[in-house]
Design an enzyme around this catalytic site. Structure first.
Site, PDB file in Angstrom:
ATOM      1  N   ILE A  43       0.873  -1.176   0.000  1.00 34.73           N
ATOM      2  CA  ILE A  43       0.000   0.000   0.000  1.00 34.73           C
ATOM      3  C   ILE A  43       0.909   1.225   0.000  1.00 34.73           C
ATOM      4  CG2 ILE A  43      -1.847   1.228   1.201  1.00 34.73           C
ATOM      5  CD1 ILE A  43      -2.484  -1.496   2.626  1.00 34.73           C
ATOM      6  N   GLU A  44       0.939   1.893  -1.161  1.00 37.81           N
ATOM      7  CA  GLU A  44       1.849   3.034  -1.302  1.00 37.81           C
ATOM      8  C   GLU A  44       1.158   4.340  -0.935  1.00 37.81           C
ATOM      9  OE1 GLU A  44       3.472   2.601  -5.278  1.00 37.81           O
ATOM     10  OE2 GLU A  44       4.721   0.913  -4.591  1.00 37.81           O
ATOM     11  N   GLU A  55       4.145  -7.972   2.844  1.00 37.72           N
ATOM     12  CA  GLU A  55       4.467  -8.939   3.900  1.00 37.72           C
ATOM     13  C   GLU A  55       4.113  -8.376   5.279  1.00 37.72           C
ATOM     14  OE1 GLU A  55       6.333  -7.905   1.407  1.00 37.72           O
ATOM     15  OE2 GLU A  55       7.777  -9.411   0.752  1.00 37.72           O
ATOM     16  N   CYS A  86      11.869  -7.684   1.273  1.00 40.13           N
ATOM     17  CA  CYS A  86      12.911  -6.681   1.533  1.00 40.13           C
ATOM     18  C   CYS A  86      13.498  -6.895   2.931  1.00 40.13           C
ATOM     19  CB  CYS A  86      12.334  -5.273   1.402  1.00 40.13           C
ATOM     20  SG  CYS A  86      11.419  -4.718   2.860  1.00 40.13           S
ATOM     21  N   CYS A  89      11.182  -6.256   5.965  1.00 41.80           N
ATOM     22  CA  CYS A  89      10.223  -7.349   6.162  1.00 41.80           C
ATOM     23  C   CYS A  89      10.908  -8.591   6.727  1.00 41.80           C
ATOM     24  CB  CYS A  89       9.497  -7.669   4.864  1.00 41.80           C
ATOM     25  SG  CYS A  89       8.349  -6.352   4.393  1.00 41.80           S
TER      26      CYS A  89
HETATM   27  N1  THU Z   1       7.453  -4.236  -1.757  1.00 38.38           N
HETATM   28  C1  THU Z   1       6.742  -5.165  -1.056  1.00 38.38           C
HETATM   29  O1  THU Z   1       5.526  -5.036  -0.871  1.00 38.38           O
HETATM   30  N2  THU Z   1       7.418  -6.211  -0.553  1.00 38.38           N
HETATM   31  C2  THU Z   1       8.747  -6.418  -0.714  1.00 38.38           C
HETATM   32  O2  THU Z   1       9.302  -7.311  -0.109  1.00 38.38           O
HETATM   33  C3  THU Z   1       9.520  -5.574  -1.611  1.00 38.38           C
HETATM   34  C4  THU Z   1       8.882  -4.283  -1.969  1.00 38.38           C
HETATM   35  C5  THU Z   1       6.738  -3.091  -2.306  1.00 38.38           C
HETATM   36  C6  THU Z   1       7.095  -1.787  -1.673  1.00 38.38           C
HETATM   37  C7  THU Z   1       6.739  -0.823  -2.779  1.00 38.38           C
HETATM   38  O3  THU Z   1       5.338  -0.558  -2.716  1.00 38.38           O
HETATM   39  C8  THU Z   1       7.001  -1.604  -4.041  1.00 38.38           C
HETATM   40  O4  THU Z   1       7.036  -2.961  -3.663  1.00 38.38           O
HETATM   41  C9  THU Z   1       8.304  -1.242  -4.744  1.00 38.38           C
HETATM   42  O5  THU Z   1       9.367  -1.283  -3.869  1.00 38.38           O
END
Ligand code: THU
Length: 132
Positions: A43-44, A55, A86, A89
């Site tokens: 969710i950005e 995650e 990432c 997470c």
């Molecule tokens: N993102 C995730 O939701 N999970 C990850 O493990 C890596 C990155 C999302 C964050 C952001 O909304 C988009 O992917 C690009 O980084």
């Protein structure tokens, strides 16, 4: 185990991602030891740093419902090769498990099986706080 169901839920969650800035959609599905499945998507936010990964949404939903013990995490992306969680997470996952199986999938059906120990072999653990 409900592995296929968890994979399907992660892909469904990926399609709910709110990612208008990166256009990178991620879904997660977390199976608890009690047999429930919690899903999450990224969710950005226009204030980019306020964005949250799929995650962590899934983990925080589970924890906020009183579930702390997990059996499996599936992460779904649209990438050619399935994409791992990432670093932030990984740290959050390691708060709750030191051996959680993690399955990475994409829409094409590629699957990578790993676990939190492999992804974060030397984590900062809550036990370290006891040494203060
Ligand atoms: N993102 C995730 O939701 N999970 C990850 O493990 C890596 C990155 C999302 C964050 C952001 O909304 C988009 O992917 C690009 O980084």
């Amino acid at each position: 185990m409900k592995k296929n169901e968890v994979i399907e839920k992660a892909i469904e969650a990926m399609n709910k991602a709110y990612a208008p800035y990166s256009k990178f959609k991620v879904g997660a599905a977390l199976l608890t030891k009690s047999g429930k499945i919690f899903t999450g998507c990224n969710i950005e936010n226009s204030s980019y740093g306020a964005s949250v990964c799929a995650e962590r949404v899934a983990i925080f939903k589970a924890v906020s419902e009183g579930e702390y013990e997990f059996e499996l995490l599936v992460v779904a992306t649209k990438t050619d090769e399935p994409s791992p969680p990432c670093g932030i997470c990984r740290q959050v996952i390691s708060e709750f498990s030191n051996d959680l199986p993690i399955i990475l999938v994409n829409e094409k059906g590629s699957i990578i099986e790993t676990n939190i120990k492999e992804l974060l072999p030397f984590p900062f653990l809550k036990e370290k706080l006891d040494g203060r």
